[in-house]
Design a protein around this motif. Structure first.
Motif, PDB file in Angstrom:
ATOM      1  N   TRP A 298       0.810  -1.200   0.000  1.00  0.00           N
ATOM      2  CA  TRP A 298       0.000   0.000   0.000  1.00  0.00           C
ATOM      3  C   TRP A 298       0.858   1.270   0.000  1.00  0.00           C
ATOM      4  CZ3 TRP A 298      -3.943   1.029   4.531  1.00  0.00           C
ATOM      5  CH2 TRP A 298      -4.683   2.189   4.274  1.00  0.00           C
ATOM      6  N   TYR A 299       1.688   1.408   1.026  1.00  0.00           N
ATOM      7  CA  TYR A 299       2.394   2.664   1.230  1.00  0.00           C
ATOM      8  C   TYR A 299       3.698   2.775   0.444  1.00  0.00           C
ATOM      9  CZ  TYR A 299      -0.906   3.578   4.980  1.00  0.00           C
ATOM     10  OH  TYR A 299      -2.056   3.815   5.694  1.00  0.00           O
ATOM     11  N   GLU A 300       4.293   1.655   0.104  1.00  0.00           N
ATOM     12  CA  GLU A 300       5.589   1.726  -0.567  1.00  0.00           C
ATOM     13  C   GLU A 300       5.520   1.416  -2.055  1.00  0.00           C
ATOM     14  OE1 GLU A 300       8.883   0.103   1.730  1.00  0.00           O
ATOM     15  OE2 GLU A 300       7.551   0.078   3.486  1.00  0.00           O
ATOM     16  N   LYS A 301       4.527   0.639  -2.462  1.00  0.00           N
ATOM     17  CA  LYS A 301       4.394   0.303  -3.882  1.00  0.00           C
ATOM     18  C   LYS A 301       3.149   0.917  -4.522  1.00  0.00           C
ATOM     19  CE  LYS A 301       6.657  -2.633  -5.739  1.00  0.00           C
ATOM     20  NZ  LYS A 301       7.822  -2.534  -6.600  1.00  0.00           N
ATOM     21  N   GLY A 302       2.213   1.374  -3.707  1.00  0.00           N
ATOM     22  CA  GLY A 302       0.983   1.937  -4.243  1.00  0.00           C
ATOM     23  C   GLY A 302       0.057   0.905  -4.856  1.00  0.00           C
ATOM     24  N   ASP A 303       0.228  -0.352  -4.486  1.00  0.00           N
ATOM     25  CA  ASP A 303      -0.582  -1.442  -5.031  1.00  0.00           C
ATOM     26  C   ASP A 303      -1.725  -1.741  -4.058  1.00  0.00           C
ATOM     27  OD1 ASP A 303      -1.682  -3.801  -6.032  1.00  0.00           O
ATOM     28  OD2 ASP A 303       0.270  -4.675  -6.530  1.00  0.00           O
ATOM     29  N   LEU A 304      -2.846  -1.068  -4.270  1.00  0.00           N
ATOM     30  CA  LEU A 304      -3.976  -1.197  -3.349  1.00  0.00           C
ATOM     31  C   LEU A 304      -4.650  -2.555  -3.422  1.00  0.00           C
ATOM     32  CD1 LEU A 304      -5.556   2.347  -3.840  1.00  0.00           C
ATOM     33  CD2 LEU A 304      -3.831   1.618  -2.185  1.00  0.00           C
ATOM     34  N   VAL A 305      -4.647  -3.153  -4.595  1.00  0.00           N
ATOM     35  CA  VAL A 305      -5.267  -4.475  -4.750  1.00  0.00           C
ATOM     36  C   VAL A 305      -4.486  -5.513  -3.947  1.00  0.00           C
ATOM     37  CG1 VAL A 305      -5.820  -6.304  -6.399  1.00  0.00           C
ATOM     38  CG2 VAL A 305      -6.310  -3.924  -6.978  1.00  0.00           C
ATOM     39  N   ALA A 306      -3.160  -5.490  -4.073  1.00  0.00           N
ATOM     40  CA  ALA A 306      -2.332  -6.434  -3.317  1.00  0.00           C
ATOM     41  C   ALA A 306      -2.457  -6.185  -1.818  1.00  0.00           C
ATOM     42  CB  ALA A 306      -0.872  -6.349  -3.756  1.00  0.00           C
ATOM     43  N   ALA A 307      -2.522  -4.907  -1.418  1.00  0.00           N
ATOM     44  CA  ALA A 307      -2.675  -4.581   0.000  1.00  0.00           C
ATOM     45  C   ALA A 307      -3.983  -5.152   0.546  1.00  0.00           C
ATOM     46  CB  ALA A 307      -2.629  -3.071   0.195  1.00  0.00           C
ATOM     47  N   GLU A 308      -5.072  -4.947  -0.196  1.00  0.00           N
ATOM     48  CA  GLU A 308      -6.365  -5.478   0.228  1.00  0.00           C
ATOM     49  C   GLU A 308      -6.310  -6.994   0.379  1.00  0.00           C
ATOM     50  OE1 GLU A 308     -11.033  -5.711  -1.174  1.00  0.00           O
ATOM     51  OE2 GLU A 308      -9.510  -5.060  -2.614  1.00  0.00           O
ATOM     52  N   GLU A 309      -5.715  -7.665  -0.588  1.00  0.00           N
ATOM     53  CA  GLU A 309      -5.596  -9.127  -0.518  1.00  0.00           C
ATOM     54  C   GLU A 309      -4.831  -9.556   0.734  1.00  0.00           C
ATOM     55  OE1 GLU A 309      -3.787 -10.297  -4.222  1.00  0.00           O
ATOM     56  OE2 GLU A 309      -5.589  -9.809  -5.373  1.00  0.00           O
ATOM     57  N   CYS A 310      -3.778  -8.819   1.068  1.00  0.00           N
ATOM     58  CA  CYS A 310      -2.996  -9.162   2.255  1.00  0.00           C
ATOM     59  C   CYS A 310      -3.807  -8.986   3.534  1.00  0.00           C
ATOM     60  CB  CYS A 310      -1.730  -8.302   2.308  1.00  0.00           C
ATOM     61  SG  CYS A 310      -0.517  -8.710   1.038  1.00  0.00           S
ATOM     62  N   PHE A 311      -4.515  -7.870   3.663  1.00  0.00           N
ATOM     63  CA  PHE A 311      -5.313  -7.649   4.879  1.00  0.00           C
ATOM     64  C   PHE A 311      -6.400  -8.721   5.015  1.00  0.00           C
ATOM     65  CE2 PHE A 311      -4.226  -2.943   4.148  1.00  0.00           C
ATOM     66  CZ  PHE A 311      -3.049  -3.059   4.870  1.00  0.00           C
ATOM     67  N   ARG A 312      -7.006  -9.085   3.902  1.00  0.00           N
ATOM     68  CA  ARG A 312      -8.033 -10.143   3.948  1.00  0.00           C
ATOM     69  C   ARG A 312      -7.412 -11.500   4.303  1.00  0.00           C
ATOM     70  NH1 ARG A 312     -13.112  -8.945   1.940  1.00  0.00           N
ATOM     71  NH2 ARG A 312     -13.298  -6.878   1.020  1.00  0.00           N
ATOM     72  N   LYS A 313      -6.230 -11.767   3.771  1.00  0.00           N
ATOM     73  CA  LYS A 313      -5.542 -13.026   4.081  1.00  0.00           C
ATOM     74  C   LYS A 313      -5.201 -13.087   5.573  1.00  0.00           C
ATOM     75  CE  LYS A 313      -3.503 -16.653   2.135  1.00  0.00           C
ATOM     76  NZ  LYS A 313      -4.230 -17.680   1.427  1.00  0.00           N
ATOM     77  N   GLU A 314      -4.801 -11.953   6.138  1.00  0.00           N
ATOM     78  CA  GLU A 314      -4.536 -11.898   7.584  1.00  0.00           C
ATOM     79  C   GLU A 314      -5.796 -12.284   8.353  1.00  0.00           C
ATOM     80  OE1 GLU A 314      -2.525 -11.394  11.175  1.00  0.00           O
ATOM     81  OE2 GLU A 314      -1.638 -11.306   9.177  1.00  0.00           O
ATOM     82  N   LEU A 315      -6.938 -11.780   7.921  1.00  0.00           N
ATOM     83  CA  LEU A 315      -8.190 -12.120   8.595  1.00  0.00           C
ATOM     84  C   LEU A 315      -8.573 -13.581   8.389  1.00  0.00           C
ATOM     85  CD1 LEU A 315     -10.145  -8.830   7.960  1.00  0.00           C
ATOM     86  CD2 LEU A 315      -9.468  -9.752  10.187  1.00  0.00           C
ATOM     87  N   ASP A 316      -8.139 -14.183   7.286  1.00  0.00           N
ATOM     88  CA  ASP A 316      -8.357 -15.619   7.098  1.00  0.00           C
ATOM     89  C   ASP A 316      -7.626 -16.415   8.181  1.00  0.00           C
ATOM     90  OD1 ASP A 316      -9.897 -15.207   4.828  1.00  0.00           O
ATOM     91  OD2 ASP A 316      -8.268 -15.678   3.424  1.00  0.00           O
ATOM     92  N   TYR A 317      -6.401 -16.012   8.460  1.00  0.00           N
ATOM     93  CA  TYR A 317      -5.601 -16.719   9.475  1.00  0.00           C
ATOM     94  C   TYR A 317      -5.954 -16.295  10.894  1.00  0.00           C
ATOM     95  CZ  TYR A 317      -2.534 -18.951   6.091  1.00  0.00           C
ATOM     96  OH  TYR A 317      -2.048 -19.738   5.086  1.00  0.00           O
ATOM     97  N   HIS A 318      -6.307 -15.024  11.066  1.00  0.00           N
ATOM     98  CA  HIS A 318      -6.595 -14.478  12.393  1.00  0.00           C
ATOM     99  C   HIS A 318      -7.878 -13.647  12.330  1.00  0.00           C
ATOM    100  CE1 HIS A 318      -2.562 -15.723  13.563  1.00  0.00           C
ATOM    101  NE2 HIS A 318      -2.127 -15.178  12.446  1.00  0.00           N
TER     102      HIS A 318
END
Length: 185
Positions: free
Chosen positions: A61-81
């Motif tokens: 998000w903040y270093e690459k400006g890739d909002l789609v990848a950032a969203e996927e990561c936050f959702r993946k975190e919620l999958d695990y936790h």
């Protein structure tokens, strides 16, 4: 050492290695690709490392400006936790930045559902300034975006009694902390 103890030790070492890599990535500056590579290594060692996907989401998000990848990561975190309220807050902020108000407010509500005391965090988080500061973007509160609407329910409503459609409020033990209304949704 019996088999169970060996597996437990292996798992513990993997968790420690992954966490060490996540911590090292927090201190990296200047080369987001190296940071992302290190975080991916951590997640390969232990995909359930706490906040590993959040840290990766921030890098995207903040270093690459890739909002789609950032969203996927936050959702993946919620999958695990599923109880990681921080990942829900980050999704709310990500959507607020994209001016996707309904999604932002929905994730704010989810964060408060997970951890009610997190409602106060939204009051001071600068990532939500856009919600507080610009009524022309579809959120109304006299001159601001967020308000306490003490009579509002802690769910989406057709009308909040003050002429707004689709109000959402997040509350802390029955006390409304943030409420916003979206016109035309």
């Amino acid at each position: 050492m019996n088999e169970i103890e060996k597996r437990l030790e292996k798992r513990l070492l993997a968790q420690q290695e992954a966490m060490q890599k996540v911590i090292a990535a927090y201190g990296m500056t200047g080369d987001p690709d190296r940071k992302i590579a290190l975080l991916r290594q951590a997640l390969e060692v232990d995909p359930s490392v706490y906040n590993g996907y959040v840290a990766l989401g921030y890098a995207y998000w903040y270093e690459k400006g890739d909002l789609v990848a950032a969203e996927e990561c936050f959702r993946k975190e919620l999958d695990y936790h599923p109880d990681n309220y921080q990942a829900a807050c980050d999704l709310a902020a990500l959507y607020a930045e994209q001016q996707e108000w309904t999604a932002a407010l929905s994730w704010m509500k989810e964060a408060v559902r997970i951890r009610p005391e997190s409602a106060k965090d939204f009051d001071n988080d600068p990532r939500f300034d856009v919600l507080r500061a610009n009524p022309a973007r579809g959120l109304r509160k006299g001159a601001g975006a967020l308000t306490d609407l003490s009579a509002a329910d802690d769910h989406w409503t057709e009308s909040n009694g003050r002429g707004y459609n689709n109000a959402v409020c997040v509350s802390n033990h029955g006390r409304t902390r943030i409420c916003a209304a979206i016109d035309g949704v």
